[in-house]
Scaffold this motif. Structure first.
Motif, PDB file in Angstrom:
ATOM      1  N   UNK A  40       0.843  -1.193   0.000  1.00  0.00           N
ATOM      2  CA  UNK A  40       0.000   0.000   0.000  1.00  0.00           C
ATOM      3  C   UNK A  40       0.866   1.226   0.000  1.00  0.00           C
ATOM      4  N   UNK A  41       0.452   2.222  -0.755  1.00  0.00           N
ATOM      5  CA  UNK A  41       1.161   3.496  -0.640  1.00  0.00           C
ATOM      6  C   UNK A  41       0.156   4.613  -0.757  1.00  0.00           C
ATOM      7  N   UNK A  42       0.420   5.693  -0.078  1.00  0.00           N
ATOM      8  CA  UNK A  42      -0.487   6.818  -0.097  1.00  0.00           C
ATOM      9  C   UNK A  42      -0.051   7.750  -1.197  1.00  0.00           C
ATOM     10  N   UNK A  43      -0.978   8.115  -2.074  1.00  0.00           N
ATOM     11  CA  UNK A  43      -0.516   8.912  -3.199  1.00  0.00           C
ATOM     12  C   UNK A  43      -1.070  10.318  -3.222  1.00  0.00           C
ATOM     13  N   UNK A  44      -1.536  10.821  -2.095  1.00  0.00           N
ATOM     14  CA  UNK A  44      -1.965  12.217  -2.144  1.00  0.00           C
ATOM     15  C   UNK A  44      -1.687  12.871  -0.812  1.00  0.00           C
ATOM     16  N   UNK A  45      -1.510  14.175  -0.841  1.00  0.00           N
ATOM     17  CA  UNK A  45      -1.183  14.898   0.384  1.00  0.00           C
ATOM     18  C   UNK A  45      -2.357  14.889   1.347  1.00  0.00           C
ATOM     19  N   UNK A  46      -3.569  14.899   0.779  1.00  0.00           N
ATOM     20  CA  UNK A  46      -4.746  14.956   1.647  1.00  0.00           C
ATOM     21  C   UNK A  46      -4.957  13.657   2.399  1.00  0.00           C
ATOM     22  N   UNK A  47      -4.260  12.605   1.984  1.00  0.00           N
ATOM     23  CA  UNK A  47      -4.365  11.358   2.725  1.00  0.00           C
ATOM     24  C   UNK A  47      -5.598  10.558   2.394  1.00  0.00           C
ATOM     25  N   UNK A  48      -6.204  10.821   1.214  1.00  0.00           N
ATOM     26  CA  UNK A  48      -7.377  10.016   0.915  1.00  0.00           C
ATOM     27  C   UNK A  48      -7.246   9.236  -0.385  1.00  0.00           C
ATOM     28  N   UNK A  49      -6.038   9.236  -0.932  1.00  0.00           N
ATOM     29  CA  UNK A  49      -5.843   8.424  -2.137  1.00  0.00           C
ATOM     30  C   UNK A  49      -4.754   7.420  -1.876  1.00  0.00           C
ATOM     31  N   UNK A  50      -5.068   6.167  -2.163  1.00  0.00           N
ATOM     32  CA  UNK A  50      -4.081   5.127  -1.913  1.00  0.00           C
ATOM     33  C   UNK A  50      -3.956   4.244  -3.117  1.00  0.00           C
ATOM     34  N   UNK A  51      -2.801   3.632  -3.257  1.00  0.00           N
ATOM     35  CA  UNK A  51      -2.749   2.601  -4.290  1.00  0.00           C
ATOM     36  C   UNK A  51      -2.228   1.303  -3.716  1.00  0.00           C
ATOM     37  N   UNK A  52      -2.849   0.239  -4.229  1.00  0.00           N
ATOM     38  CA  UNK A  52      -2.442  -1.106  -3.849  1.00  0.00           C
ATOM     39  C   UNK A  52      -1.686  -1.657  -5.037  1.00  0.00           C
ATOM     40  N   UNK A  53      -0.474  -2.085  -4.781  1.00  0.00           N
ATOM     41  CA  UNK A  53       0.321  -2.598  -5.903  1.00  0.00           C
ATOM     42  C   UNK A  53       0.434  -4.104  -5.777  1.00  0.00           C
ATOM     43  N   UNK A  54      -0.066  -4.785  -6.809  1.00  0.00           N
ATOM     44  CA  UNK A  54      -0.045  -6.241  -6.797  1.00  0.00           C
ATOM     45  C   UNK A  54       1.003  -6.695  -7.772  1.00  0.00           C
ATOM     46  N   UNK A  55       2.018  -7.423  -7.278  1.00  0.00           N
ATOM     47  CA  UNK A  55       2.886  -7.926  -8.332  1.00  0.00           C
ATOM     48  C   UNK A  55       2.504  -9.341  -8.743  1.00  0.00           C
ATOM     49  N   UNK A  56       1.597  -9.923  -7.972  1.00  0.00           N
ATOM     50  CA  UNK A  56       1.113 -11.236  -8.409  1.00  0.00           C
ATOM     51  C   UNK A  56      -0.403 -11.224  -8.301  1.00  0.00           C
ATOM     52  N   UNK A  57      -1.085 -11.369  -9.390  1.00  0.00           N
ATOM     53  CA  UNK A  57      -2.537 -11.307  -9.373  1.00  0.00           C
ATOM     54  C   UNK A  57      -3.108 -12.691  -9.687  1.00  0.00           C
ATOM     55  N   UNK A  58      -3.643 -13.368  -8.663  1.00  0.00           N
ATOM     56  CA  UNK A  58      -4.072 -14.751  -8.906  1.00  0.00           C
ATOM     57  C   UNK A  58      -5.203 -14.875  -9.920  1.00  0.00           C
ATOM     58  N   UNK A  59      -5.971 -13.804 -10.122  1.00  0.00           N
ATOM     59  CA  UNK A  59      -7.083 -13.914 -11.059  1.00  0.00           C
ATOM     60  C   UNK A  59      -6.604 -14.153 -12.481  1.00  0.00           C
ATOM     61  N   UNK A  60      -5.373 -13.743 -12.779  1.00  0.00           N
ATOM     62  CA  UNK A  60      -4.933 -13.895 -14.162  1.00  0.00           C
ATOM     63  C   UNK A  60      -3.977 -15.064 -14.312  1.00  0.00           C
ATOM     64  N   UNK A  61      -4.016 -15.982 -13.345  1.00  0.00           N
ATOM     65  CA  UNK A  61      -3.119 -17.138 -13.408  1.00  0.00           C
ATOM     66  C   UNK A  61      -3.187 -17.883 -14.718  1.00  0.00           C
ATOM     67  N   UNK A  62      -4.406 -17.987 -15.249  1.00  0.00           N
ATOM     68  CA  UNK A  62      -4.543 -18.783 -16.467  1.00  0.00           C
ATOM     69  C   UNK A  62      -4.698 -17.922 -17.705  1.00  0.00           C
ATOM     70  N   UNK A  63      -4.418 -16.666 -17.604  1.00  0.00           N
ATOM     71  CA  UNK A  63      -4.569 -15.778 -18.754  1.00  0.00           C
ATOM     72  C   UNK A  63      -3.200 -15.345 -19.216  1.00  0.00           C
TER      73      UNK A  63
END
Lengths: 150, 166
Positions: B79-102
């Motif tokens: 998780x990282x916070x991407x705005x000064x106001x503290x209300x925007x966050x991003x979740x960074x997935x380097x492994x996404x199980x939903x696309x295992x077979x794609x």
């Protein structure tokens, strides 16, 4: 296990979403069931491939059906089929007294008319699994009192 | 088993692609389904995890990433916070199980958000705990980006404007 909840919810949403789309469009319920069944078919084919990668060759049809009842069902629904009957001429009846996808719905006769929608995907699942094991089949489901189904 | 879920999801997306010609329609449909799942999943999550109330947006985002994702998908995005106001966050997935077979998106579906269901789920779940948010995909590995990134923007509730944010 948490995954179960996720799959249950996804399945219910799929059924609801497809029927909702149908209502706005043509209003043909039969096609929704076919779509659900064909989705189950695809998933069943893929699943059975992964499950039987390392298992030995099956001796005969009955062996395959037993595999479906025990291992396949356990992996998918976390329990075994309660009752398997056959007439040894190609017809098998699998009975599950507490079918996972129906337990949350009702415990008797309420909502009985909606049950078939939720079974279509599973029928396709079985048909897909069997087809990849080399058996052509027709799978139908019958619910007389939830959550048991055949 | 997770494979069942991933395979079912794949079949669902394939079916939706057949039903709808435009990518945006498929994306909307996935988002709406995800929303329906999210509003119910939150109950299951709270029952299983018994976490205490989150007191800030960053705690909430952290909870989603570290507990919920781990519980349901088996991965922990960072998780990282991407705005000064503290209300925007991003979740960074380097492994996404939903696309295992794609392997990759087909050429004619270049703007399909394959995992749009996840956005809907997060949005629905947050709404049930009275937090309005916008959730979108900022980066998607299937479209060639390095990682998959989900952006959560918490929208201010009307009464928050009266109070000063800490």
């Amino acid at each position: 296990m948490a995954d179960e909840a996720l799959f249950l919810l996804l399945h219910n949403e799929m059924v609801a979403g497809l029927y909702r789309a149908a209502e706005q469009g043509e209003g043909e319920n039969g096609r929704c069931t076919t779509k659900l069944e064909s989705m189950g078919f695809r998933v069943g084919q893929g699943l059975i491939e992964r499950f039987t990668k390392d298992t030995a060759r099956f001796k005969d049809e009955l062996d395959i059906m037993k595999f479906v009842c025990k291992d396949f069902w356990t992996t998918v629904f976390k329990k075994q089929i309660d009752n398997l009957r056959t007439n040894h001429q190609g017809i098998y009846v699998l009975q599950d007294n507490k079918f996972r996808l129906l337990t949350q719905m009702s415990a008797g006769k309420q909502y009985l008319e909606h049950a078939p929608k939720y079974l279509a995907f599973t029928c396709g699942l079985i048909r897909g699994g069997l087809s990849n094991l080399g058996i052509k089949s027709i799978v139908t489901a019958e619910v007389s009192s939830m959550p048991a189904c055949k | 088993s997770r494979e069942l879920f991933v395979l079912t999801y794949g079949a669902l997306v394939a079916q939706l692609c057949k039903d709808y010609e435009k990518d945006e329609d498929v994306n909307t449909c996935l988002d709406r389904m995800g929303y329906g799942i999210g509003v119910r999943l939150i109950d299951d999550f709270l029952a299983r995890s018994a976490v205490r109330k989150c007191r800030s947006y960053s705690e909430t985002a952290g909870m989603i990433a570290q507990v919920a994702f781990k519980m349901y998908l088996g991965v922990t995005p960072s998780v990282s916070c991407s705005s000064a106001a503290g209300n925007e966050f991003s979740l960074i997935l380097d492994k996404n199980p939903l696309v295992d077979f794609v392997e990759e998106l087909p050429a004619e579906r270049a703007s399909l958000c394959y995992c749009n269901l996840l956005c809907g789920v997060i949005r629905g779940a947050l709404e049930m705990v009275h937090l309005a948010a916008e959730v979108t995909f900022l980066q998607d590995r299937l479209k060639g980006d390095a990682v998959t990134e989900i952006g959560i923007t918490f929208l201010r509730k009307a009464e928050d404007r009266k109070h000063k944010r800490n």
